[in-house]
Design an enzyme around this catalytic site. Sequence first.
Site, PDB file in Angstrom:
ATOM      1  N   GLY A  56       0.802  -1.208   0.000  1.00 13.19           N
ATOM      2  CA  GLY A  56       0.000   0.000   0.000  1.00 13.19           C
ATOM      3  C   GLY A  56       0.837   1.261   0.000  1.00 13.19           C
ATOM      4  O   GLY A  56       1.996   1.263   0.427  1.00 13.19           O
ATOM      5  N   GLY A  58       1.446   5.332   1.210  1.00 11.93           N
ATOM      6  CA  GLY A  58       1.430   5.946   2.526  1.00 11.93           C
ATOM      7  C   GLY A  58       2.684   5.695   3.323  1.00 11.93           C
ATOM      8  O   GLY A  58       2.803   6.162   4.458  1.00 11.93           O
ATOM      9  N   HIS A  59       3.651   4.945   2.721  1.00 13.89           N
ATOM     10  CA  HIS A  59       4.900   4.609   3.412  1.00 13.89           C
ATOM     11  C   HIS A  59       6.105   5.283   2.749  1.00 13.89           C
ATOM     12  O   HIS A  59       7.233   4.849   2.950  1.00 13.89           O
ATOM     13  CB  HIS A  59       5.107   3.097   3.411  1.00 13.89           C
ATOM     14  CG  HIS A  59       3.941   2.332   3.924  1.00 13.89           C
ATOM     15  ND1 HIS A  59       3.414   2.545   5.182  1.00 13.89           N
ATOM     16  CD2 HIS A  59       3.173   1.361   3.354  1.00 13.89           C
ATOM     17  CE1 HIS A  59       2.380   1.732   5.361  1.00 13.89           C
ATOM     18  NE2 HIS A  59       2.214   1.014   4.275  1.00 13.89           N
ATOM     19  N   LYS A 107       5.876  -8.026   2.464  1.00 17.14           N
ATOM     20  CA  LYS A 107       5.689  -7.841   3.903  1.00 17.14           C
ATOM     21  C   LYS A 107       4.529  -8.718   4.382  1.00 17.14           C
ATOM     22  O   LYS A 107       3.581  -8.978   3.634  1.00 17.14           O
ATOM     23  CB  LYS A 107       5.427  -6.364   4.224  1.00 17.14           C
ATOM     24  CG  LYS A 107       6.599  -5.460   3.851  1.00 17.14           C
ATOM     25  CD  LYS A 107       6.422  -4.050   4.379  1.00 17.14           C
ATOM     26  CE  LYS A 107       5.206  -3.356   3.814  1.00 17.14           C
ATOM     27  NZ  LYS A 107       5.233  -3.271   2.325  1.00 17.14           N
ATOM     28  N   ASP A 112      -1.246  -8.546   1.123  1.00 19.54           N
ATOM     29  CA  ASP A 112      -0.018  -8.622   0.328  1.00 19.54           C
ATOM     30  C   ASP A 112       0.357 -10.075   0.052  1.00 19.54           C
ATOM     31  O   ASP A 112       0.713 -10.430  -1.077  1.00 19.54           O
ATOM     32  CB  ASP A 112       1.124  -7.919   1.068  1.00 19.54           C
ATOM     33  CG  ASP A 112       0.985  -6.406   1.072  1.00 19.54           C
ATOM     34  OD1 ASP A 112       0.104  -5.884   0.360  1.00 19.54           O
ATOM     35  OD2 ASP A 112       1.738  -5.743   1.801  1.00 19.54           O
ATOM     36  N   HIS A 217       0.468   0.895   9.480  1.00 17.19           N
ATOM     37  CA  HIS A 217      -0.814   1.302   8.911  1.00 17.19           C
ATOM     38  C   HIS A 217      -1.688   1.994   9.958  1.00 17.19           C
ATOM     39  O   HIS A 217      -2.893   2.146   9.759  1.00 17.19           O
ATOM     40  CB  HIS A 217      -1.560   0.085   8.348  1.00 17.19           C
ATOM     41  CG  HIS A 217      -0.789  -0.662   7.319  1.00 17.19           C
ATOM     42  ND1 HIS A 217      -0.109  -1.823   7.610  1.00 17.19           N
ATOM     43  CD2 HIS A 217      -0.558  -0.397   6.014  1.00 17.19           C
ATOM     44  CE1 HIS A 217       0.495  -2.249   6.512  1.00 17.19           C
ATOM     45  NE2 HIS A 217       0.247  -1.403   5.538  1.00 17.19           N
TER      46      HIS A 217
END
Length: 366
Positions: A56, A58-59, A107, A112, A217
Amino acid sequence: MKHFIEERQSIVTDAIDAEVALAGGKLARLDGYPAIKVVVRSDWDRSKVAVVSGGGAGHEPSHVGFVGDGMLTAAVSGEIFASPSVDAVLAAILAVTGTPGCLLVVKNYTGDRLNFGLAAEKARAMGLAVEMIIVADDVAIPDASHPRGLAGTLFVHKVAGHFARLGRSLDEVKAAAERAARGAVSIGLSMSSCTIPGRPTETRMGAEEVELGLGIHGEPGAELVPLRPVSQLASTMVAYVDRALAARGAARSPLALIVNDLGGVPSIELAVATKAILAAMKDEGREVGLVVGPGRLMTSLDMKGLSISALPLDAELEDALLSDVEPRAWLPPRRPVPVVPVALPASLRVEEHRPSTHAARRSVVE
């Protein structure tokens, strides 16, 4: 909360386009926005093992920021904190995989694992050699059945990319990456959760609390602990790392350490925390041979927190971490040395030190 965005629906694609535009022609993205969000090396010729990762958004800078010579061949992005689709992962595999094959670094999150795994099966059915490893470096909950993947994943990216660049076989690249994945341990600590654009800010912590062991998250951590001086917080985190390394039978060899800003820690506070972490490592009898950071490597949007990741070193892993790479987001490891002050000039008259806060406040008023 206010955000620098155009539209909430285009945050990820807009960010990816900026990365590609500023990469000097070294990166490209596959067509298929918004469903397919894949960044690849534009100079890739499929003559070596490809290394693909993602997850995702946002990292940032993970994962797009680590695409380049010596690290990832391609990165697959989902929406914010959402796994990329099977089709997106498959598109990345097909775009970069040649005869030597492809290694997927994933991860340990359910979406995932599922989507990368299904894509790998489809690629194998097409005749491609594809292997996958799972990174589960979170040690916040001892004996957890499904430890999460955190910033220790970056050790795996670096090691896999190094061995792939050397022209090693898929089995050899996978074996080296698995060694890094098995050795890496991580734990995070935060003073606030993160703010997802378009959603209310979640408040789980009191004014005098911090959260230990939270994920990337914004999910809850292992426990809430009292806010204490950073030296004590660092000791708590390092104790988790030390116990996890001991439980894995890791020898007291030098460690590589990642000090990772989760998104909202001022640089000066991150430096203070790093000093405390190094001191706590010394107190635990752990030698730190290399430090990556401190800096933003795998963030959680604007979370005010940090994580530490440790990897026991041997000669091969140390060479892999120290080798030069193209991606700008990777911070070259540095060797910590003792702080030895240089004597002041003999002619200098030292005045009594006074805190600067009052002077700073007065200058603002004036």
